[in-house]
Design a protein around this motif. Sequence first.
Motif, mmCIF file in Angstrom:
data_model
loop_
_atom_site.group_PDB
_atom_site.id
_atom_site.type_symbol
_atom_site.label_atom_id
_atom_site.label_comp_id
_atom_site.label_asym_id
_atom_site.label_seq_id
_atom_site.Cartn_x
_atom_site.Cartn_y
_atom_site.Cartn_z
ATOM 1 N N ILE A 89 0.821 -1.218 0.000
ATOM 2 C CA ILE A 89 0.000 0.000 0.000
ATOM 3 C C ILE A 89 0.858 1.273 0.000
ATOM 4 C CG2 ILE A 89 -1.683 1.351 1.312
ATOM 5 C CD1 ILE A 89 -2.692 -1.303 2.518
ATOM 6 N N ILE A 90 1.870 1.288 0.839
ATOM 7 C CA ILE A 90 2.634 2.529 1.032
ATOM 8 C C ILE A 90 3.282 3.042 -0.262
ATOM 9 C CG2 ILE A 90 4.685 3.498 2.190
ATOM 10 C CD1 ILE A 90 3.671 2.162 4.749
ATOM 11 N N PRO A 91 3.986 2.206 -1.005
ATOM 12 C CA PRO A 91 4.586 2.739 -2.242
ATOM 13 C C PRO A 91 3.523 3.223 -3.234
ATOM 14 C CG PRO A 91 5.523 0.594 -1.700
ATOM 15 C CD PRO A 91 4.369 0.816 -0.771
ATOM 16 N N ARG A 92 2.371 2.540 -3.250
ATOM 17 C CA ARG A 92 1.319 2.952 -4.181
ATOM 18 C C ARG A 92 0.739 4.305 -3.778
ATOM 19 N NH1 ARG A 92 -3.078 -0.951 -3.962
ATOM 20 N NH2 ARG A 92 -1.622 -2.538 -3.277
ATOM 21 N N LYS A 93 0.599 4.487 -2.463
ATOM 22 C CA LYS A 93 -0.051 5.692 -1.972
ATOM 23 C C LYS A 93 0.903 6.897 -1.906
ATOM 24 C CE LYS A 93 -2.995 7.077 1.742
ATOM 25 N NZ LYS A 93 -3.765 7.487 2.547
ATOM 26 N N TYR A 94 2.136 6.649 -1.499
ATOM 27 C CA TYR A 94 3.041 7.778 -1.241
ATOM 28 C C TYR A 94 4.227 7.851 -2.194
ATOM 29 C CZ TYR A 94 0.458 7.744 3.138
ATOM 30 O OH TYR A 94 -0.538 7.759 4.064
ATOM 31 N N GLY A 95 4.333 6.911 -3.111
ATOM 32 C CA GLY A 95 5.452 6.942 -4.044
ATOM 33 C C GLY A 95 6.771 6.912 -3.302
ATOM 34 N N ASP A 96 7.692 7.805 -3.694
ATOM 35 C CA ASP A 96 9.017 7.719 -3.069
ATOM 36 C C ASP A 96 9.163 8.628 -1.853
ATOM 37 O OD1 ASP A 96 9.064 10.124 -4.303
ATOM 38 O OD2 ASP A 96 10.754 9.676 -5.634
ATOM 39 N N LYS A 97 8.038 9.127 -1.334
ATOM 40 C CA LYS A 97 8.126 9.974 -0.139
ATOM 41 C C LYS A 97 8.309 9.136 1.122
ATOM 42 C CE LYS A 97 4.612 12.754 -1.553
ATOM 43 N NZ LYS A 97 3.391 13.445 -1.313
ATOM 44 N N VAL A 98 7.917 7.875 1.017
ATOM 45 C CA VAL A 98 7.968 7.009 2.185
ATOM 46 C C VAL A 98 8.644 5.696 1.798
ATOM 47 C CG1 VAL A 98 6.613 5.859 3.974
ATOM 48 C CG2 VAL A 98 5.804 8.003 3.006
ATOM 49 N N GLU A 99 9.523 5.274 2.661
ATOM 50 C CA GLU A 99 10.237 4.028 2.426
ATOM 51 C C GLU A 99 9.700 3.001 3.403
ATOM 52 O OE1 GLU A 99 14.738 4.579 1.309
ATOM 53 O OE2 GLU A 99 14.407 4.325 3.450
ATOM 54 N N VAL A 100 9.363 1.821 2.939
ATOM 55 C CA VAL A 100 8.813 0.830 3.854
ATOM 56 C C VAL A 100 9.582 -0.473 3.740
ATOM 57 C CG1 VAL A 100 7.028 0.115 2.195
ATOM 58 C CG2 VAL A 100 6.691 -0.337 4.616
ATOM 59 N N ALA A 101 9.791 -1.094 4.878
ATOM 60 C CA ALA A 101 10.499 -2.365 4.861
ATOM 61 C C ALA A 101 10.067 -3.193 6.055
ATOM 62 C CB ALA A 101 12.009 -2.121 4.947
ATOM 63 N N GLY A 102 10.160 -4.483 5.924
ATOM 64 C CA GLY A 102 9.956 -5.357 7.062
ATOM 65 C C GLY A 102 11.206 -5.311 7.913
ATOM 66 N N SER A 103 11.035 -5.593 9.174
ATOM 67 C CA SER A 103 12.191 -5.544 10.056
ATOM 68 C C SER A 103 12.153 -6.747 11.000
ATOM 69 C CB SER A 103 12.114 -4.250 10.864
ATOM 70 O OG SER A 103 12.951 -4.321 11.978
ATOM 71 N N PRO A 104 13.304 -7.260 11.345
ATOM 72 C CA PRO A 104 13.297 -8.273 12.397
ATOM 73 C C PRO A 104 12.868 -7.620 13.711
ATOM 74 C CG PRO A 104 15.530 -7.891 11.537
ATOM 75 C CD PRO A 104 14.621 -6.951 10.828
ATOM 76 N N CYS A 105 12.624 -8.393 14.727
ATOM 77 C CA CYS A 105 12.154 -7.881 16.019
ATOM 78 C C CYS A 105 12.783 -6.534 16.369
ATOM 79 C CB CYS A 105 12.469 -8.901 17.123
ATOM 80 S SG CYS A 105 12.000 -8.319 18.751
ATOM 81 N N LEU A 106 11.930 -5.544 16.642
ATOM 82 C CA LEU A 106 12.402 -4.193 16.969
ATOM 83 C C LEU A 106 12.840 -4.081 18.426
ATOM 84 C CD1 LEU A 106 9.537 -2.188 15.201
ATOM 85 C CD2 LEU A 106 11.905 -2.314 14.432
ATOM 86 N N GLY A 107 12.675 -5.161 19.170
ATOM 87 C CA GLY A 107 13.115 -5.167 20.563
ATOM 88 C C GLY A 107 12.050 -4.675 21.524
ATOM 89 N N MET A 108 10.923 -4.210 21.000
ATOM 90 C CA MET A 108 9.884 -3.664 21.867
ATOM 91 C C MET A 108 9.155 -4.755 22.642
ATOM 92 S SD MET A 108 10.181 -0.546 21.458
ATOM 93 C CE MET A 108 8.761 -0.043 22.433
ATOM 94 N N CYS A 109 8.964 -5.906 22.021
ATOM 95 C CA CYS A 109 8.158 -6.946 22.659
ATOM 96 C C CYS A 109 8.846 -7.475 23.911
ATOM 97 C CB CYS A 109 7.861 -8.066 21.679
ATOM 98 S SG CYS A 109 9.336 -8.847 21.033
ATOM 99 N N SER A 110 10.174 -7.487 23.935
ATOM 100 C CA SER A 110 10.839 -8.029 25.111
ATOM 101 C C SER A 110 10.856 -7.014 26.244
ATOM 102 C CB SER A 110 12.251 -8.484 24.761
ATOM 103 O OG SER A 110 12.919 -7.453 24.101
ATOM 104 N N ILE A 111 10.803 -5.728 25.918
ATOM 105 C CA ILE A 111 10.753 -4.708 26.961
ATOM 106 C C ILE A 111 9.369 -4.726 27.607
ATOM 107 C CG2 ILE A 111 10.875 -2.217 27.442
ATOM 108 C CD1 ILE A 111 12.618 -1.986 24.899
ATOM 109 N N GLN A 112 8.361 -4.912 26.780
ATOM 110 C CA GLN A 112 6.992 -4.800 27.269
ATOM 111 C C GLN A 112 6.294 -6.144 27.245
ATOM 112 O OE1 GLN A 112 5.111 -1.764 24.863
ATOM 113 N NE2 GLN A 112 6.119 -0.157 26.028
ATOM 114 N N TRP A 113 7.031 -7.193 27.520
ATOM 115 C CA TRP A 113 6.460 -8.523 27.325
ATOM 116 C C TRP A 113 5.236 -8.768 28.180
ATOM 117 C CZ3 TRP A 113 6.144 -11.754 31.529
ATOM 118 C CH2 TRP A 113 6.913 -11.390 32.637
ATOM 119 N N ASN A 114 5.157 -8.142 29.360
ATOM 120 C CA ASN A 114 4.035 -8.467 30.249
ATOM 121 C C ASN A 114 2.779 -7.669 29.944
ATOM 122 O OD1 ASN A 114 5.426 -6.263 31.036
ATOM 123 N ND2 ASN A 114 5.194 -6.586 33.227
ATOM 124 N N TYR A 115 2.908 -6.630 29.166
ATOM 125 C CA TYR A 115 1.689 -5.938 28.726
ATOM 126 C C TYR A 115 1.882 -5.561 27.260
ATOM 127 C CZ TYR A 115 4.474 -1.813 30.015
ATOM 128 O OH TYR A 115 5.469 -0.891 30.149
#
Length: 86
Positions: free
Chosen positions: A28-54
Amino acid sequence: MEKISVKVCLGTTCFVMGGANLQELVDIIPRKYGDKVEVAGSPCLGMCSIQWNYSKAPYVKIDDDIIEEATVEKVLEAIDTKLGSK
Ligand code: FES
């Protein structure tokens, strides 16, 4: 104008918590925003382990901002806000 960078977490926690839907953003992003926005998948951003209990997975990172409980709508809205403010 600098590109906005969007990283969709594809780590296991985010994936099982709904991140699988977020992969649509990669189309969706490249279709909607062209080259203004770059999108990529990322491995774990590390957030889930910080906030694992909630855990607020899935997470998406837009530049330096983390979107919690991300949905396609939330992410597109955040991009629109950023584009409007730049
Ligand atoms: S799996 Fe997404 S932050 Fe860890």
